[in-house]
Design a protein around this motif. Structure first.
Motif, PDB file in Angstrom:
ATOM      1  N   VAL A  85      -2.266   3.257  -6.142  1.00 47.95           N
ATOM      2  CA  VAL A  85      -2.807   2.631  -4.923  1.00 47.95           C
ATOM      3  C   VAL A  85      -1.871   2.912  -3.743  1.00 47.95           C
ATOM      4  CG1 VAL A  85      -3.347   0.396  -3.841  1.00 47.95           C
ATOM      5  CG2 VAL A  85      -4.018   0.821  -6.213  1.00 47.95           C
ATOM      6  N   MET A  86      -0.552   2.774  -3.995  1.00 49.50           N
ATOM      7  CA  MET A  86       0.414   2.983  -2.907  1.00 49.50           C
ATOM      8  C   MET A  86       0.466   4.451  -2.486  1.00 49.50           C
ATOM      9  SD  MET A  86       3.508   0.308  -3.689  1.00 49.50           S
ATOM     10  CE  MET A  86       3.537   0.055  -5.435  1.00 49.50           C
ATOM     11  N   ASP A  87       0.268   5.361  -3.459  1.00 46.97           N
ATOM     12  CA  ASP A  87       0.213   6.798  -3.145  1.00 46.97           C
ATOM     13  C   ASP A  87      -0.882   7.081  -2.118  1.00 46.97           C
ATOM     14  OD1 ASP A  87       2.236   7.648  -4.751  1.00 46.97           O
ATOM     15  OD2 ASP A  87       0.969   8.246  -6.433  1.00 46.97           O
ATOM     16  N   ALA A  88      -2.007   6.359  -2.284  1.00 48.78           N
ATOM     17  CA  ALA A  88      -3.167   6.594  -1.417  1.00 48.78           C
ATOM     18  C   ALA A  88      -2.886   6.172   0.025  1.00 48.78           C
ATOM     19  CB  ALA A  88      -4.372   5.835  -1.965  1.00 48.78           C
ATOM     20  N   GLY A  90      -0.316   6.960   1.808  1.00 46.88           N
ATOM     21  CA  GLY A  90       0.515   7.936   2.542  1.00 46.88           C
ATOM     22  C   GLY A  90       1.995   7.612   2.397  1.00 46.88           C
ATOM     23  N   GLU A  91       2.850   8.636   2.630  1.00 48.65           N
ATOM     24  CA  GLU A  91       4.291   8.499   2.361  1.00 48.65           C
ATOM     25  C   GLU A  91       4.970   7.385   3.154  1.00 48.65           C
ATOM     26  OE1 GLU A  91       6.709   9.367   0.090  1.00 48.65           O
ATOM     27  OE2 GLU A  91       4.916  10.127  -0.857  1.00 48.65           O
ATOM     28  N   ALA A  92       4.643   7.302   4.465  1.00 45.49           N
ATOM     29  CA  ALA A  92       5.330   6.317   5.322  1.00 45.49           C
ATOM     30  C   ALA A  92       5.018   4.894   4.846  1.00 45.49           C
ATOM     31  CB  ALA A  92       4.913   6.502   6.769  1.00 45.49           C
ATOM     32  N   ASN A  93       3.730   4.623   4.596  1.00 52.16           N
ATOM     33  CA  ASN A  93       3.332   3.290   4.129  1.00 52.16           C
ATOM     34  C   ASN A  93       3.859   3.012   2.736  1.00 52.16           C
ATOM     35  OD1 ASN A  93       1.982   2.733   6.414  1.00 52.16           O
ATOM     36  ND2 ASN A  93      -0.021   3.354   5.638  1.00 52.16           N
ATOM     37  N   LYS A  94       3.880   4.073   1.913  1.00 53.52           N
ATOM     38  CA  LYS A  94       4.273   3.896   0.516  1.00 53.52           C
ATOM     39  C   LYS A  94       5.679   3.320   0.429  1.00 53.52           C
ATOM     40  CE  LYS A  94       4.803   6.491  -3.758  1.00 53.52           C
ATOM     41  NZ  LYS A  94       4.736   7.781  -4.412  1.00 53.52           N
ATOM     42  N   SER A  95       6.567   3.854   1.246  1.00 54.63           N
ATOM     43  CA  SER A  95       7.952   3.409   1.208  1.00 54.63           C
ATOM     44  C   SER A  95       8.082   1.902   1.482  1.00 54.63           C
ATOM     45  CB  SER A  95       8.721   4.253   2.235  1.00 54.63           C
ATOM     46  OG  SER A  95       9.905   3.669   2.558  1.00 54.63           O
ATOM     47  N   SER A  96       7.389   1.404   2.511  1.00 56.18           N
ATOM     48  CA  SER A  96       7.529  -0.026   2.806  1.00 56.18           C
ATOM     49  C   SER A  96       6.748  -0.884   1.794  1.00 56.18           C
ATOM     50  CB  SER A  96       7.129  -0.348   4.246  1.00 56.18           C
ATOM     51  OG  SER A  96       5.766  -0.424   4.367  1.00 56.18           O
ATOM     52  N   MET A  97       5.629  -0.337   1.283  1.00 56.73           N
ATOM     53  CA  MET A  97       4.888  -1.088   0.257  1.00 56.73           C
ATOM     54  C   MET A  97       5.718  -1.207  -1.023  1.00 56.73           C
ATOM     55  SD  MET A  97       1.115   0.470   0.846  1.00 56.73           S
ATOM     56  CE  MET A  97       0.112  -0.406  -0.309  1.00 56.73           C
ATOM     57  N   MET A  98       6.415  -0.119  -1.387  1.00 60.62           N
ATOM     58  CA  MET A  98       7.281  -0.151  -2.578  1.00 60.62           C
ATOM     59  C   MET A  98       8.345  -1.230  -2.410  1.00 60.62           C
ATOM     60  SD  MET A  98       7.286   2.614  -4.889  1.00 60.62           S
ATOM     61  CE  MET A  98       6.007   3.796  -5.130  1.00 60.62           C
ATOM     62  N   TYR A  99       8.963  -1.223  -1.245  1.00 62.57           N
ATOM     63  CA  TYR A  99      10.052  -2.171  -0.984  1.00 62.57           C
ATOM     64  C   TYR A  99       9.556  -3.611  -1.168  1.00 62.57           C
ATOM     65  CZ  TYR A  99      14.095  -4.231   1.346  1.00 62.57           C
ATOM     66  OH  TYR A  99      15.214  -4.965   1.635  1.00 62.57           O
ATOM     67  N   GLN A 100       8.354  -3.882  -0.663  1.00 63.27           N
ATOM     68  CA  GLN A 100       7.789  -5.229  -0.785  1.00 63.27           C
ATOM     69  C   GLN A 100       7.299  -5.500  -2.205  1.00 63.27           C
ATOM     70  OE1 GLN A 100       8.323  -7.372   1.407  1.00 63.27           O
ATOM     71  NE2 GLN A 100       8.979  -5.932   2.983  1.00 63.27           N
TER      72      GLN A 100
END
Ligand code: SF4
Ligand code: SF4
Length: 192
Positions: A85-88, A90-100
């Motif tokens: 889901v986080m891959d979808a 995009g890279e910029a969003n993925k990084s902050s979503m991972m962190y959260q």
């Protein structure tokens, strides 16, 4: 070419990645396949009532004593789906979503997150092999979003000891010199 330039070039050519970091880099290429396989196995075992959820929570948390928040990125079926889901996004969003996301997770993530700081194996940097290229910090969502954490900068906290580190080992994979590896040794870098 001057003598000092020639010496530097010779030194660069001589740099050989150690056996353990090299093996680790190979293992990391199998992470998602391992997570898919183990995650599917756990899901089937749970649905067939061969194993209880409580047992998985205890075993996954106990693994944290050795490896920290390893379960989330190498074994968890929900973590596998969440990563897709986080891959979808995009890279910029993925990084902050991972962190959260890896701050919240589930009971296994809560317990193993606390263990990240004390786990036997953490990502450690060997200063004699580090060329300060910064590639490790660029791929690590902890280093990107927490300015007090780094994998190589002296004086900052070790990103892999952070509560949110999910042992993805992207940092180890990105390091061109093999300076980073999972290690039980006391930190050779000045951070903790
Ligand atoms: S394993 Fe490395 S790249 Fe992944 S979150 Fe932890 S410190 Fe960052
Ligand atoms: S990627 Fe490796 S060589 Fe580059 S700064 Fe990080 S630890 Fe040092």
């Amino acid at each position: 070419m001057s003598r000092s330039n020639a010496a530097t070039t010779a030194k660069k050519k001589k740099r050989v990645i150690g056996a353990w970091p090299r093996a680790l880099k190979r293992i990391i290429t199998w992470r998602r396949a391992a997570q898919a396989g183990i995650g599917l196995g756990l899901t089937l075992a749970l649905s067939g009532e061969m194993i209880s959820l409580g047992w998985i929570i205890v075993a996954g948390s106990a693994l944290g004593i050795v490896l920290g928040k390893f379960f989330c990125r190498w074994m968890c079926p929900l973590g596998f789906i969440m990563e897709l889901v986080m891959d979808a996004g995009g890279e910029a969003n993925k990084s902050s979503m991972m962190y959260q996301y890896f701050k919240i997770g589930c009971p296994i993530a809560w317990i193993s997150g606390f263990l990240n700081k004390h786990s036997l194996l953490k990502v450690k940097m060997d200063p004699k092999d580090c060329v300060s290229c910064g590639k490790c910090d660029k791929v690590c969502y902890i280093a990107v979003h927490d300015e007090g954490s780094s994998l190589y900068r002296a004086g900052l906290a070790n990103a892999s000891a952070h509560y949110s580190c999910s042992r993805c080992l992207k940092c180890v994979s990105a390091c061109p010199t093999g300076a980073l590896s999972l290690s039980p040794h006391p930190d050779t870098k000045t951070n903790v």
